[in-house]
Design an enzyme around this catalytic site. Structure first.
Site, PDB file in Angstrom:
ATOM      1  N   ASP B  92       0.929  -1.360  -0.255  1.00  0.00           N
ATOM      2  CA  ASP B  92      -0.087  -0.061   0.166  1.00  0.00           C
ATOM      3  C   ASP B  92       0.881   1.221  -0.200  1.00  0.00           C
ATOM      4  O   ASP B  92       2.000   1.120   0.042  1.00  0.00           O
ATOM      5  CB  ASP B  92      -1.017  -0.048   1.003  1.00  0.00           C
ATOM      6  CG  ASP B  92      -0.348  -0.086   2.480  1.00  0.00           C
ATOM      7  OD1 ASP B  92       0.885   0.332   2.687  1.00  0.00           O
ATOM      8  OD2 ASP B  92      -0.945  -0.082   3.362  1.00  0.00           O
ATOM      9  N   ASP B 266      -7.674  -7.473   0.095  1.00  0.00           N
ATOM     10  CA  ASP B 266      -6.785  -7.648   1.381  1.00  0.00           C
ATOM     11  C   ASP B 266      -7.595  -7.239   2.687  1.00  0.00           C
ATOM     12  O   ASP B 266      -8.532  -6.342   2.679  1.00  0.00           O
ATOM     13  CB  ASP B 266      -5.324  -6.671   0.978  1.00  0.00           C
ATOM     14  CG  ASP B 266      -6.076  -5.242   1.697  1.00  0.00           C
ATOM     15  OD1 ASP B 266      -6.512  -4.608   0.971  1.00  0.00           O
ATOM     16  OD2 ASP B 266      -5.562  -5.092   2.885  1.00  0.00           O
ATOM     17  N   CYS B 304     -12.477 -29.415   6.716  1.00  0.00           N
ATOM     18  CA  CYS B 304     -11.351 -28.507   6.481  1.00  0.00           C
ATOM     19  C   CYS B 304     -10.074 -29.447   6.694  1.00  0.00           C
ATOM     20  O   CYS B 304     -10.003 -30.281   7.411  1.00  0.00           O
ATOM     21  CB  CYS B 304     -11.404 -27.463   7.507  1.00  0.00           C
ATOM     22  SG  CYS B 304     -10.012 -26.467   7.456  1.00  0.00           S
ATOM     23  N   CYS B 306      -7.063 -27.975   6.852  1.00  0.00           N
ATOM     24  CA  CYS B 306      -5.947 -27.308   7.390  1.00  0.00           C
ATOM     25  C   CYS B 306      -5.300 -28.000   8.467  1.00  0.00           C
ATOM     26  O   CYS B 306      -5.927 -28.878   9.097  1.00  0.00           O
ATOM     27  CB  CYS B 306      -6.251 -25.935   7.804  1.00  0.00           C
ATOM     28  SG  CYS B 306      -7.054 -25.810   9.439  1.00  0.00           S
ATOM     29  N   CYS B 309      -7.517 -27.987  11.888  1.00  0.00           N
ATOM     30  CA  CYS B 309      -8.621 -29.018  11.740  1.00  0.00           C
ATOM     31  C   CYS B 309      -8.462 -30.494  11.646  1.00  0.00           C
ATOM     32  O   CYS B 309      -9.017 -31.476  11.875  1.00  0.00           O
ATOM     33  CB  CYS B 309      -9.628 -28.668  10.680  1.00  0.00           C
ATOM     34  SG  CYS B 309     -10.307 -27.168  11.040  1.00  0.00           S
ATOM     35  N   HIS B 335      -5.706 -21.810  10.141  1.00  0.00           N
ATOM     36  CA  HIS B 335      -7.251 -22.223   9.709  1.00  0.00           C
ATOM     37  C   HIS B 335      -7.739 -21.207   8.670  1.00  0.00           C
ATOM     38  O   HIS B 335      -8.363 -21.250   7.938  1.00  0.00           O
ATOM     39  CB  HIS B 335      -7.962 -22.509  11.068  1.00  0.00           C
ATOM     40  CG  HIS B 335      -9.457 -22.614  10.641  1.00  0.00           C
ATOM     41  ND1 HIS B 335      -9.995 -23.725   9.874  1.00  0.00           N
ATOM     42  CD2 HIS B 335     -10.406 -21.992  10.569  1.00  0.00           C
ATOM     43  CE1 HIS B 335     -11.228 -23.809   9.506  1.00  0.00           C
ATOM     44  NE2 HIS B 335     -11.434 -22.297   9.790  1.00  0.00           N
TER      45      HIS B 335
END
Lengths: 375, 375
Positions: B92, B266, B304, B306, B309, B335
């Site tokens: 930015d 974002d 999930c 990830c 999980c 996660h």
């Protein structure tokens, strides 16, 4: 009668190379156990801890009994499943933390009554409750509930305290549920006094444990005094059982203790230092917060193969620590645990190869260098 | 003349499936950019961020210019090398943070003079300095220095502010060092006013950028008003350039914005929430600190994939959060970023397959469920 759980594979001088067998696997010794106080090695995922070479963790009974509680850990599958660490776990008895962390504690023959430092609720730790809690956690290696004799202590104070711990050791053993692969270690006390250390060792061996710890050291007596005690104390313990020096230590403490016949260690040093900016290396300790690191493009140690050293500059890790970024703690903790495990592997290989004395000389020469030459 | 850096691969309604090409690789859109404020995605190693599927990060010029400083990042090899993220980075301009974080700021035609919130030192951000700092960081996508028009603003205030940003956009473009694979995005302002949004878009397109952002949203106007503006604002931008909605958002915000023709996003939401106990899931948001999770042996989401999980119970993550353990922040952040990237992948696939409307219906039905049924 105790299980045969320890194989002595090699010796070089007093230094021992062995293997401890538990319900959740083998541990090669000399071994360093990272500390997972509250069911987590701070700032490290368990697969990362395993990647450093660690084969066993230490869990804290005091912390886990208070939060989330041993019954809850048991209901969620035991400590291994709870924290996703399928390898061996040793739990302390809570005896040390209850004296250092809890409030309004009252010590009697029965045990220690105390108030939680978290919520003030009353609890009781005794040989029986400590052993039961460690059983609920599904600990592979249960420690006896003991009193860590403070330093300094007169011979009389040290004797009184040690004898209480020995009476508690009998009760801890009686409370221990024997199962294949589950071990219980007795803890030698006796302060700095050789005759008391010997008396304590005899009392423990009479009871009979799968392993023996040396307690009451690394609590302010200093390395010289600790080594003086380690010159005789391990010899009071049976050759065919593992020997665990509790709460030790810095790399040089570990090397000196291995040379005196110790097999197992635990310490918060590498993990705590990782959160406060200190790195352990083959050329001594360095504080990454020091301004000289801010612009340094080199890794902490160019020879180190940990993720912090293979992918990041000192300048970057300095920045993360200044900015109090979690990734800074993650990288330095990883580096420190990697260094500790690499040191243990070096010790094991040197004992196997009969080159322990050379290894120690190299180690000491490295530590004396204190850091890379400036850029 | 601008580089051709965007390929529009498919459309389904207004939703677009595309690819942005930069010096450090491709970015498939719709894309979500995790925020790496101070040269680190908080609580995540970069390889873990990449493992979630992220192809681009956002870095904050304001934070990096103050600490460690853009020159130091440049001396240490640029932001990619510094933070070990070899893929694309968008920075930015610092314009938003300088207004929200700094002290004693003074805004003039020239730029913004301010004092650092870290040490009180005086700095200047202008179109020229912001662009130069982003160049020093080696950013793949440089943002124009602009003023984020506050909400609410009268038409006159919004016009004044937008026209200042458009004059700054000319200066930002002039200051931009053109190199193959390095992109610069203009930022549309204009508040909630259609004619001002159109005027802003025309001014930017006249200058000519490799991509265009929509700024000044998600700052308090609410989702309904934001979507009303997104019903027209993207249509003012050229079809053949990427469109980036800054600072957005929650999953439902992203899905609604993609359906209105936005390509890039974002937001600190998934990472910040990961440090405060909130999990984003296909069935809505849940707060892991809620007591009902304490004894729950199920993962956050059994579907999930990830690490949080696949290997940990809600009960465990609840415990870590209560105990303020770093690993709790690490697991929940992972996660959340995994969920966000999986959502983006689902959006991309649905647009490719021409099933975007069904995808949105499924998404909304899931969110309305709010959590698994109780045990």
């Amino acid at each position: 009668m105790t299980e045969s759980c320890f194989t002595l594979l090699a010796k070089d001088g007093k230094a021992r190379r062995g293997r401890v067998s538990t319900a959740h696997g083998h541990v090669n010794t000399p071994a360093f156990m990272p500390v997972g106080t509250a069911g987590t090695v701070k700032a490290m995922l368990p697969e990362s801890v395993a990647a450093t070479g660690a084969e066993i963790l230490l869990g804290n009974t005091y912390h886990l009994m208070l939060r989330p509680g041993a019954e809850r850990v048991a209901a969620l599958g035991g400590l291994h499943k709870f924290m996703n660490w399928p390898k061996p776990i040793l739990t302390d008895s809570g005896g040390f933390q209850v004296m250092s962390l809890s409030e309004l504690r009252k010590i009697t023959e029965q045990g220690v009554e105390f108030r939680s430092h978290l919520d003030g609720r009353k609890h009781m730790l005794s040989p029986e409750t400590s052993t039961q809690i460690q059983d609920q956690l599904d600990s592979d290696i249960t420690m006896c509930f003991d009193e860590c004799t403070p330093f300094p202590a007169t011979p009389d104070q040290a004797a009184q305290s040690m004898r209480l711990s020995m009476r508690w050791a009998v009760r801890s053993r009686d409370a221990f549920r024997r199962r294949p692969g589950y071990l219980q270690f007795g803890i030698m006390q006796g302060g700095i006094y050789e005759h008391l250390r010997q008396e304590s060792a005899r009392a423990l061996v009479d009871i009979g444990f799968e392993g023996y710890a040396i307690g009451g050291l690394a609590i302010g007596e200093g390395q010289i005094e600790m080594f003086r005690i380690l010159d005789f104390a391990p010899d009071f313990l049976p050759e065919d059982r593992p020997r665990y020096l509790m709460g030790v230590g810095r790399p040089a403490d570990i090397v000196g203790a291995v040379s005196r016949g110790i097999d197992m260690f635990d310490c918060v040093m590498p993990t705590r230092a990782g959160r406060t900016g200190a790195a352990f290396t083959r050329f001594g300790e360095l504080n990454i917060r020091n301004a000289r690191h801010a612009t340094d493009p080199r890794p902490i140690d160019p020879n180190c193969t940990c993720p912090a050293c293979t992918s990041y500059s000192r300048g970057y890790i300095h920045h993360l620590n200044k900015a109090k970024e979690i990734v800074g703690a993650m990288l330095l903790t990883w580096h420190n645990l990697h260094y500790y495990q690499e040191l243990m592997q070096g010790l094991r290989r040197a004992i196997e190869a009969g080159t322990f004395a050379e290894f120690v000389m190299d180690f000491e020469a490295g530590q004396a260098r204190s850091d890379l030459p400036p850029l």
